[in-house]
Design a protein around this motif. Sequence first.
Motif, mmCIF file in Angstrom:
data_model
loop_
_atom_site.group_PDB
_atom_site.id
_atom_site.type_symbol
_atom_site.label_atom_id
_atom_site.label_comp_id
_atom_site.label_asym_id
_atom_site.label_seq_id
_atom_site.Cartn_x
_atom_site.Cartn_y
_atom_site.Cartn_z
ATOM 1 N N ASN A 75 0.823 -1.208 0.000
ATOM 2 C CA ASN A 75 0.000 0.000 0.000
ATOM 3 C C ASN A 75 0.858 1.259 0.000
ATOM 4 O OD1 ASN A 75 -2.175 -1.732 0.088
ATOM 5 N ND2 ASN A 75 -2.674 -1.359 2.242
ATOM 6 N N LEU A 76 1.976 1.222 0.716
ATOM 7 C CA LEU A 76 2.874 2.387 0.741
ATOM 8 C C LEU A 76 3.525 2.609 -0.626
ATOM 9 C CD1 LEU A 76 4.619 1.920 4.218
ATOM 10 C CD2 LEU A 76 2.795 3.534 3.624
ATOM 11 N N LEU A 77 3.898 1.515 -1.295
ATOM 12 C CA LEU A 77 4.522 1.671 -2.610
ATOM 13 C C LEU A 77 3.544 2.214 -3.644
ATOM 14 C CD1 LEU A 77 6.877 -1.420 -2.880
ATOM 15 C CD2 LEU A 77 7.517 0.966 -3.235
ATOM 16 N N LEU A 78 2.285 1.847 -3.527
ATOM 17 C CA LEU A 78 1.285 2.426 -4.424
ATOM 18 C C LEU A 78 1.223 3.938 -4.279
ATOM 19 C CD1 LEU A 78 -1.476 -0.285 -3.983
ATOM 20 C CD2 LEU A 78 -0.536 0.423 -6.193
ATOM 21 N N LYS A 79 1.534 4.430 -3.082
ATOM 22 C CA LYS A 79 1.527 5.876 -2.841
ATOM 23 C C LYS A 79 2.875 6.522 -3.151
ATOM 24 C CE LYS A 79 -1.940 5.549 0.858
ATOM 25 N NZ LYS A 79 -2.227 5.772 2.306
ATOM 26 N N ASN A 80 3.972 5.827 -2.821
ATOM 27 C CA ASN A 80 5.300 6.426 -2.928
ATOM 28 C C ASN A 80 5.962 6.230 -4.282
ATOM 29 O OD1 ASN A 80 5.151 7.281 -0.255
ATOM 30 N ND2 ASN A 80 6.109 5.422 0.536
ATOM 31 N N ALA A 81 5.509 5.256 -5.041
ATOM 32 C CA ALA A 81 6.075 5.014 -6.372
ATOM 33 C C ALA A 81 4.957 4.822 -7.388
ATOM 34 C CB ALA A 81 6.994 3.799 -6.340
ATOM 35 N N PRO A 82 4.017 5.779 -7.475
ATOM 36 C CA PRO A 82 2.864 5.585 -8.363
ATOM 37 C C PRO A 82 3.226 5.603 -9.837
ATOM 38 C CG PRO A 82 2.907 7.826 -7.510
ATOM 39 C CD PRO A 82 3.984 7.087 -6.793
ATOM 40 N N HIS A 83 4.438 6.068 -10.177
ATOM 41 C CA HIS A 83 4.855 6.060 -11.581
ATOM 42 C C HIS A 83 5.188 4.653 -12.062
ATOM 43 C CE1 HIS A 83 8.363 6.260 -9.099
ATOM 44 N NE2 HIS A 83 9.238 6.463 -10.063
ATOM 45 N N TYR A 84 5.516 3.750 -11.130
ATOM 46 C CA TYR A 84 5.878 2.389 -11.496
ATOM 47 C C TYR A 84 4.962 1.320 -10.900
ATOM 48 C CZ TYR A 84 10.338 4.285 -13.199
ATOM 49 O OH TYR A 84 11.304 4.977 -13.885
ATOM 50 N N GLN A 138 -5.171 1.450 3.436
ATOM 51 C CA GLN A 138 -5.858 0.771 2.342
ATOM 52 C C GLN A 138 -6.099 1.703 1.163
ATOM 53 O OE1 GLN A 138 -9.310 -1.414 3.559
ATOM 54 N NE2 GLN A 138 -10.080 -1.685 1.486
ATOM 55 N N VAL A 139 -5.775 1.209 -0.048
ATOM 56 C CA VAL A 139 -5.950 2.015 -1.261
ATOM 57 C C VAL A 139 -6.714 1.262 -2.346
ATOM 58 C CG1 VAL A 139 -3.914 3.465 -0.885
ATOM 59 C CG2 VAL A 139 -3.649 1.265 -2.028
ATOM 60 N N MET A 140 -7.080 0.003 -2.079
ATOM 61 C CA MET A 140 -7.738 -0.811 -3.101
ATOM 62 C C MET A 140 -8.967 -1.504 -2.530
ATOM 63 S SD MET A 140 -4.443 -2.470 -5.091
ATOM 64 C CE MET A 140 -3.755 -3.207 -3.598
ATOM 65 N N PRO A 141 -9.889 -1.958 -3.410
ATOM 66 C CA PRO A 141 -11.120 -2.605 -2.928
ATOM 67 C C PRO A 141 -10.843 -3.932 -2.222
ATOM 68 C CG PRO A 141 -11.297 -1.961 -5.244
ATOM 69 C CD PRO A 141 -9.862 -1.808 -4.870
ATOM 70 N N ARG A 142 -11.845 -4.409 -1.497
ATOM 71 C CA ARG A 142 -11.769 -5.716 -0.862
ATOM 72 C C ARG A 142 -12.121 -6.809 -1.870
ATOM 73 N NH1 ARG A 142 -11.456 -5.706 4.648
ATOM 74 N NH2 ARG A 142 -11.530 -3.660 5.643
ATOM 75 N N HIS A 143 -11.932 -8.039 -1.479
ATOM 76 C CA HIS A 143 -12.127 -9.158 -2.397
ATOM 77 C C HIS A 143 -13.626 -9.408 -2.671
ATOM 78 C CE1 HIS A 143 -13.379 -11.601 1.066
ATOM 79 N NE2 HIS A 143 -13.858 -12.454 0.186
ATOM 80 N N ARG A 144 -13.903 -10.192 -3.698
ATOM 81 C CA ARG A 144 -15.254 -10.673 -3.959
ATOM 82 C C ARG A 144 -15.146 -12.043 -4.628
ATOM 83 N NH1 ARG A 144 -16.893 -9.752 -9.339
ATOM 84 N NH2 ARG A 144 -15.379 -8.554 -10.549
ATOM 85 N N MET A 145 -16.187 -12.826 -4.486
ATOM 86 C CA MET A 145 -16.227 -14.156 -5.105
ATOM 87 C C MET A 145 -17.495 -14.296 -5.927
ATOM 88 S SD MET A 145 -14.593 -16.637 -2.148
ATOM 89 C CE MET A 145 -14.300 -17.970 -3.330
ATOM 90 N N VAL A 146 -17.410 -14.998 -7.054
ATOM 91 C CA VAL A 146 -18.577 -15.219 -7.900
ATOM 92 C C VAL A 146 -18.605 -16.689 -8.316
ATOM 93 C CG1 VAL A 146 -18.573 -12.851 -8.772
ATOM 94 C CG2 VAL A 146 -17.364 -14.634 -10.046
ATOM 95 N N GLY A 147 -19.780 -17.162 -8.690
ATOM 96 C CA GLY A 147 -19.944 -18.540 -9.120
ATOM 97 C C GLY A 147 -19.480 -18.780 -10.540
#
Length: 552
Positions: A75-84, A138-147
Amino acid sequence: MAGTGEVDVVIIGAGINGAGLFRDLCTQGVSCLIVDKADFGSGTSAAPSRLIHGGLKYLETGEFGLVAQSTLERNLLLKNAPHYVSPLPTVIPIFSWSKGMLAALRTLFGSTSAPRSRGAILIKIGLMIYDFYGSRNQVMPRHRMVGRRQALSAMPALNPSIVATGTYYDAKISHPERLVLELILDGLQANAASAGANYTALVASSNGVLTFQPENGAAFSVRPKLVVNAAGPWIDRVNDLLGAPSKMIGGTKGSHILLRHDELVKSLAGRMLYFEADDGRICLVYDYLGLALVGSTDIKADNPDEVRCEPDEVEYLLDSVRTLLPGMAFEREQIVYAYSGIRPLPSSDASVPGLISRDHSSPIAEPDQNRPFAVISLVGGKWTTFRGFAEEVAGTVLGRLQRKREVSTQAMPIGGGRDFPADAAARADWLARARSETGIAERRLDELLSRYGTRALEIAGHELDDKGDLPDSEGYRKSEIDYIVRSEFVEHLTDIVMRRSTLAISGSLTGRDLQEIASIAGRALGWSAGRIAREVEAAVVELKGRNLMRLV
């Protein structure tokens, strides 16, 4: 530092862990020298699955602390290195409802049995725990499951034997080798008393003095107060040279292939498939630079100097995706690049390589009568946790130097991630301002922003004297290559095409491009005609070994 031959810390090994520690210590005012016997980020750090992930599979071995740290650092890298680093929706195809429960409990309590099928109930529990650990920053959605019906509607190419799919979010990194370089550049910018040297080997350790031999240049010596061995798979060899013999590393080999497969890339639609091979090993496939990246193997190996992706590994990976996606064709001719690396895991007698811990440690060899400095070895670890690992080791180093931490790296942007536009509107504004400053078209600036983050302005300034595109590789300009050569520790042609750029791994590189890049490097670095020819020949041999066959 050069004048006195003294330095606070020498870091041997400039992969992701060494580079992360270098930046951390430099920002605390500690003088550091980081050296690597090859290029920065050219060993294990150049051979990952190119994921920034929380380690979902570590839940089944009970490494909850590692998952907690990994999800935070992701989560920190998504914020600190958003270019990559960017989010990656990940789909788990599930082939049963209840399999694996008892086996999971046995593994959790220390069993070394082989991996096994994981059913929907087990995966649901795992994803719930994963979401819990990933809730910090947290920066992304939670999980989900489908049939089954909904899953096949979303991805018809999947094996119809599935009963469900689970979707969760991790992240991917587009330019891992460049992130290593940026950490080193950030460290140098933060501390003028520090230095970095690639293609520089440790040749002697005597009376507290380390002697290094650059590939091109005179030997030099330094007297450190402390040494950090961040040599990855080479740790034990380096410790022998330092007079601190050890047997810490028992690595495994991981190989990956990249396929030119437009049908698959279109079907993935930006998602990763995270799935079980027939032997229970976890594999993956996702879109990387318009190619399908497939990985990875996990084979015990201990010679990092001879590691390569072997034919049987290629067939294993192809067979895995053939089983998962039976309606698609997968052939060796589709491979445009293959690579392999040794994971520097701790020495282990585990019969199943996948069960060897991916956690890290930093054992210390205390000074003795022949060696006045301590040696801290960075054992294990994974790409995602490099910052946290560096923070831990930096704390130990600062304590031994009787110094205090000046600044935290937790919210510190990396390289071109600094002031990176946070959304589409901010990006449009950045591009408009950059065009006003440079006069360069926004389309080109957008390309550079994706490739270098906000460091794009430096490259754009170099392009004011534009010399045109490379002959065949769309998007890379001659002036851009010239900037890389002059500004980014380039010693060899392979540094440019394999690590400073994505020219090789994307499969776009041709023989004409290679010749042109070598000529640009030759002019900038003063290479003779003979040196240019040798660099091209060496690069062709290296790249053909990775299945890049367009160089004829």
